[in-house]
Design an enzyme around this catalytic site. Structure first.
Site, mmCIF file in Angstrom:
data_model
loop_
_atom_site.group_PDB
_atom_site.id
_atom_site.type_symbol
_atom_site.label_atom_id
_atom_site.label_comp_id
_atom_site.label_asym_id
_atom_site.label_seq_id
_atom_site.Cartn_x
_atom_site.Cartn_y
_atom_site.Cartn_z
ATOM 1 N N GLU A 110 0.834 -1.205 0.000
ATOM 2 C CA GLU A 110 0.000 0.000 0.000
ATOM 3 C C GLU A 110 0.867 1.254 0.000
ATOM 4 O O GLU A 110 0.815 2.070 0.936
ATOM 5 C CB GLU A 110 -0.949 -0.002 1.189
ATOM 6 N N GLU A 146 -6.474 -7.532 -0.505
ATOM 7 C CA GLU A 146 -6.917 -7.500 0.897
ATOM 8 C C GLU A 146 -8.360 -7.042 0.976
ATOM 9 O O GLU A 146 -8.755 -6.100 0.277
ATOM 10 C CB GLU A 146 -6.133 -6.454 1.703
ATOM 11 N N LYS A 150 -4.473 -6.564 16.601
ATOM 12 C CA LYS A 150 -4.950 -7.804 17.229
ATOM 13 C C LYS A 150 -6.475 -7.903 17.238
ATOM 14 O O LYS A 150 -7.016 -8.992 17.354
ATOM 15 C CB LYS A 150 -4.367 -7.980 18.624
HETATM 16 C C1 GAL Z 1 -4.089 -2.387 5.127
HETATM 17 C C2 GAL Z 1 -2.689 -2.942 5.249
HETATM 18 C C3 GAL Z 1 -2.629 -4.227 6.050
HETATM 19 C C4 GAL Z 1 -3.491 -4.093 7.277
HETATM 20 C C5 GAL Z 1 -4.892 -3.746 6.882
HETATM 21 C C6 GAL Z 1 -5.836 -3.626 8.045
HETATM 22 O O1 GAL Z 1 -4.049 -1.000 4.991
HETATM 23 O O2 GAL Z 1 -2.116 -3.175 3.993
HETATM 24 O O3 GAL Z 1 -1.291 -4.489 6.392
HETATM 25 O O4 GAL Z 1 -2.947 -3.092 8.079
HETATM 26 O O5 GAL Z 1 -4.889 -2.508 6.224
HETATM 27 O O6 GAL Z 1 -7.142 -3.268 7.626
#
Ligand code: GAL
Length: 684
Positions: free
Chosen positions: A162, A319, A368
Site C-alpha cells: 500500500e 486484501e 490484534k
Molecule cells: C491495510 C494494510 C494491512 C493491514 C490492513 C488492516 O491498509 O495493507 O497491512 O494493516 O490494512 O485493515
C-alpha cells in the site's frame, strides 16, 4: 472487448492445469511459533486457500542488522507452503524499515507540512524520495529476488505494501530537492513555472529553482498550482519507488509477474492509480468497507473503478476483511452472508483473486482486534466456516477466471486531477466532495437497476451511450475537444457544477463558466452560488439541491431547460439544462441533487440515450447486476443489496453458485445479502 486474460496474472492452476480463481490472504507466520505453521497449512488446504502473501512486514526479521541476513525461516516456510500446494506472492518487505536503519539514518524519516518528524513506532516511516532509504530498500529487494528467483512456490512479487498509505505526503528537504527536479522536467524554464503557478500574485515570483519549496505550513493559503503540482509530484514520487523496486525484480526474475497493492477505496486520495497501472504486471487492490448508508454501493464503485484502472482486465483483490477492522472509530463485525457477498461483488467486477488481510488473527500488536480467516476463537468459528464455504464457492466459479467484464452502456468518469483540484482550499465552498458526487450518481443508477462502468480518462468514452462526468473541474483544451467530439458524434454527456472551470495549471477559463465546456453546454454562468450548510433549494421537478447553485444564462436557442430553481436566490432560473448536439447532447446539473434527486432526474437522461434496466421491474434497486463473459459463456452476477429475499422472475441460466434458492415454479429467489451467478452460453 479488451483481451480478457492478462498473460502475467498468477492464476492458481487446478488439478488439471486449468486456471482457477486465486484464494488467500496475507500470511504473517513470523508472529507465531513454528508448530502453528503446520496447522496453518493444513487449515489453508481445508479452506481452499491456494495463494498467500508473505513477508510484507518482515524486514527486521530478514535483515536484523546492516550486514546480517536471516533467510532460514523464510526458506523453511516457502518449502512448507510449496509442499502444501500453496503459491507465494512474495513481498519485497520494504514497507516498514527496521529500527537499526532508522537509528543509523534518521534522515529517511518523513516530515509533515509543519516540520514535525514522523518517528518510527508504527510502519511506513520512510521518505519516498530519500536516496538513503532507496539504497537500503533495493539492497533488500536484490537479496530476496536472487535467493528465491527459482523457488517453485513463487508466483508473484508484491512490491512494498500500500505505497502511500501513511507516507503519501512528505515535506522534507529530500522532497524539496526531488520536487524541484520534477518541476524542471515539467516546466523546463522558470518563466514557464512562474506563469503556470501565477506567481505574479502575492509577490511569489521565483528567480532561482532553489527558492522553490513544497507547500509547507504557510501564513495563509499556499499557491494553488504549487499545491496541485505537489499532489501530482507526490503520487509520481511513490510511483518512482515502485518502478525502482520493479526494475530490480524484472532484471533478476523477468518471468515472475510484479504487482503492488493499490487502495482504491473511500478515504484514499493521494495516489493516481490510473497513472500507476501501466507500471505493474497486474493490478491489485485492497478494499475495506466503512459503515454508512452507501457502504455497499461504495464497495461496488471501488471494485468497478479498479476494473477500469486495470484496463478492464482481471485484477487481484489483495486484501479485504472477513469481519471487523481495527482502525475505524467503531469496528463492526460483518453480518452473516456479508463475507461472501463482499467477495463475490469484487469477483463480479473482475477480481480473479479474492484475498484477505490476514490469514491468522494476531495475538499482539496494533491489529490484534482486526478480523482474519482464522480468528482468535480458532477454526471452530462462524468466520472460519464462512471462509471454507467461500473457498468451495470459488471452486464452483473457477470457470469465471479470465472472463472480462462486459462493458455497460453508461460510464461515470473519475479523474484524479479534477478530484485533487476541485477540493483545494480558497474555493467557493470547502464542502465539495468529488468522490461523493461521483458515488451519488453511481448509487442513483444502482437504485434504477442500471449497470454503469466507473471509468478513467484512459478509457475510450466513445464506448458509452451516456457519459457522466461529475465535477469535471480541470478541463485542458484537448479534453474539451474530445468531449465535444463525443457529444457531436452521438454521445450523451452529463456534467455538473464546478466543471470546465480551470485548465491543467488551475487557471480559470475566462469569459464565464463553465469555461472550457461553455459552448458545448450552451450556457453561461457569471457567478457561483454555493449554499451554507443545511441550506437547500427546491427545483420544479420535485427534487432538492444542496451545496451549490449557479446563476445560469442560457446561451443558445436550442438549449432546453430540464428543471428550474423554484426557491433560493436563483428562483425561476435554469437549474438543469440540455443542449442537443446533432445525435447527441450535453447536459448540465448545477446543484447537488444527492442520490434520490439524481434517481428522479436520471430516467429522462437515460431515456434520451436509449438506455434501459436489464432487470425485471420488481428487482430494480434491490439487486445489482454485473456481467462477465468469455468466448463461450456469459456470467450474470445478481447481488442482493437488501436484507430481504428478492424474487427474480424471468431470469434463467445455469445457476453456478452463490446461495440463491430456486423458488416455486423454478423462479430464482435471492436470499438476504445473497449473490447468484447465472451462466448462459454466448450466442453471438
Ligand atoms: C491495510 C494494510 C494491512 C493491514 C490492513 C488492516 O491498509 O495493507 O497491512 O494493516 O490494512 O485493515
Amino acid at each position: 472487448m479488451t483481451s480478457p486474460l492478462p498473460s502475467r496474472f498468477p492464476y492458481a492452476p487446478g488439478s488439471d492445469g486449468t486456471p482457477r480463481l486465486v484464494y488467500g490472504a496475507d500470511y504473517n507466520p513470523e508472529q507465531w511459533p513454528r508448530e502453528v505453521w503446520e496447522e496453518d497449512v493444513r487449515l489453508m488446504r481445508e479452506a481452499g486457500v491456494n495463494t498467500v502473501s508473505v513477508g510484507i512486514f518482515s524486514w527486521a526479521r530478514l535483515q536484523p542488522a546492516r550486514n546480517t541476513w536471516d533467510f532460514g525461516w523464510l526458506d523453511e516456510l516457502m518449502e512448507l507452503l510449496h509442499a502444501g500446494g500453496i503459491g507465494v506472492d512474495l513481498a519485497t518487505a520494504t514497507a516498514s524499515p527496521p529500527p537499526w536503519l532508522t537509528t543509523a539514518h534518521p534522515e529517511i524519516l518523513p516530515v509533515t507540512a509543519s516540520g514535525e518528524t514522523v518517528w518510527p513506532g508504527a510502519r511506513q516511516h520512510w521518505r519516498p524520495t530519500s536516496p538513503v532509504f532507496r539504497t537500503h530498500a533495493l539492497r533488500l529487494v536484490r537479496e530476496l529476488a536472487t535467493r528465491y528467483a527459482d523457488h517453485p512456490a513463487l508466483v508473484a512479487w508484491h512490491i512494498n505494501n500500500e505505497l502511500g498509505c501513511h507516507n503519501a505526503y512528505d515535506y522534507s528537504d529530500d522532497a524539496a530537492r526531488a520536487f524541484r527536479t520534477w518541476l524542471r522536467h515539467r516546466y523546463t524554464t522558470l518563466d514557464a513555472l512562474n506563469h503556470a503557478w501565477g506567481t505574479a500574485f502575492w509577490s511569489q515570483r521565483y528567480s532561482d529553482w532553489e527558492q522553490i519549496l513544497p507547500p509547507r505550513l504557510a501564513a495563509s493559503h499556499p499557491n494553488p498550482t504549487q499545491q496541485l503540482d505537489f499532489k501530482r509530484f507526490s503520487s509520481d514520487a511513490l510511483k518512482e519507488h515502485l518502478r525502482a523496486e520493479r526494475d530490480v525484480l524484472r532484471e533478476i526474475t523477468p518471468d515472475i509477474p510484479v504487482t503492488s497493492n493499490f487502495m482504491v477505496m473511500g478515504g484514499t486520495k493521494g495516489m493516481n492509480y490510473a497513472d500507476w497501472a501501466a507500471e505493474v504486471d497486474f493490478v491489485s487492490n485492497d478494499h475495506y468497507t466503512q459503515p454508512g448508508p452507501q457502504d455497499r454501493d461504495e464497495l461496488s464503485f471501488s471494485a468497478n473503478l479498479t476494473s477500469a484502472i486495470a484496463g478492464h482486465r482481471p485484477w487481484f483483490l489483495m486484501e479485504h476483511s472477513t469481519s471487523a477492522v481495527n482502525w475505524q472509530p467503531v469496528n463492526l463485525a460483518k453480518k452473516p452472508g456479508e463475507l461472501a457477498r463482499d467477495s463475490l461483488l469484487h469477483l463480479a467486477h473482475g477480481a480473479d483473486a479474492i484475498c484477505f488481510f490476514q490469514w491468522r488473527q494476531s495475538a499482539a500488536g496494533a491489529e490484534k482486534y482486526h478480523s482474519a480467516m482464522v480468528p482468535h476463537a480458532g477454526p471452530d468459528s462462524e468466520v472460519f466456516r464462512a471462509v471454507t464455504d467461500l473457498g468451495r464457492t470459488l471452486e464452483a466459479l473457477a470457470s469465471v477466471a479470465g472472463a472480462a467484464r462486459e462493458p455497460a452502456r453508461v460510464g461515470i468518469l473519475f479523474d484524479w486531477d479534477s478530484w485533487w483540484a476541485s477540493e483545494q482550499d480558497s474555493h467557493p465552498t470547502a464542502r465539495l466532495d468529488y468522490r461523493q458526487e461521483a458515488l451519488d450518481w453511481y448509487s442513483a443508477l444502482l437504485a434504477l437497476g442500471v449497470r454503469a462502468d466507473v471509468i478513467t480518462p484512459a478509457t475510450d468514452p466513445g464506448a458509452y451511450d451516456l457519459l457522466i462526468a461529475p465535477v469535471l473541474h480541470v478541463v485542458p483544451e484537448a479534453l474539451a475537444k474530445e468531449l465535444t467530439r463525443y457529444a457531436e458524434t452521438g454521445g450523451h454527456l452529463v456534467t455538473t457544477y464546478f466543471s470546465g472551470v480551470v485548465d491543467e495549471n488551475d487557471h480559470v477559463w475566462l469569459g464565464g463558466y463553465p469555461g472550457a465546456l461553455r459552448e458545448l453546454l450552451g450556457i453561461r454562468i457569471e457567478e457561483f452560488g454555493p449554499l451554507l450548510d443545511g441550506d437547500t433549494v427546491e427545483l420544479d421537478n420535485s427534487t432538492t439541491g444542496g451545496l451549490w447553485t449557479d446563476r445560469i444564462t442560457v446561451d443558445g436557442p436550442e438549449v432546453e431547460v430540464l428543471a428550474r430553481y423554484r426557491s433560493g436566490t436563483y428562483a425561476n432560473r435554469p437549474a438543469v439544462t440540455r443542449r442537443p448536439t446533432g445525435r447527441g447532447s450535453a447536459t448540465y446539473v448545477s446543484t447537488r441533487l444527492g442520490t434520490d434527486g439524481l434517481a428522479a432526474l436520471l430516467p429522462e437522461l437515460l431515456g434520451r440515450a436509449g438506455v434501459e434496466s436489464e432487470l425485471p421491474e420488481s428487482a430494480r434497486g434491490r439487486v445489482e447486476t454485473v456481467v462477465r463473459r468469455d468466448t463461450e459463456s456469459r456470467y450474470l452476477f445478481l447481488v442482493n443489496r437488501t436484507e430481504e429475499p428478492v424474487p427474480l422472475p424471468g431470469l434463467t441460466g445455469d445457476l453456478l453458485a452463490g446461495g440463491a434458492e430456486q423458488g416455486a415454479g423454478a423462479e430464482l429467489v435471492l436470499p438476504p445479502r445473497g449473490v447468484a451467478v447465472l451462466r448462459s452460453p454466448v450466442t453471438s
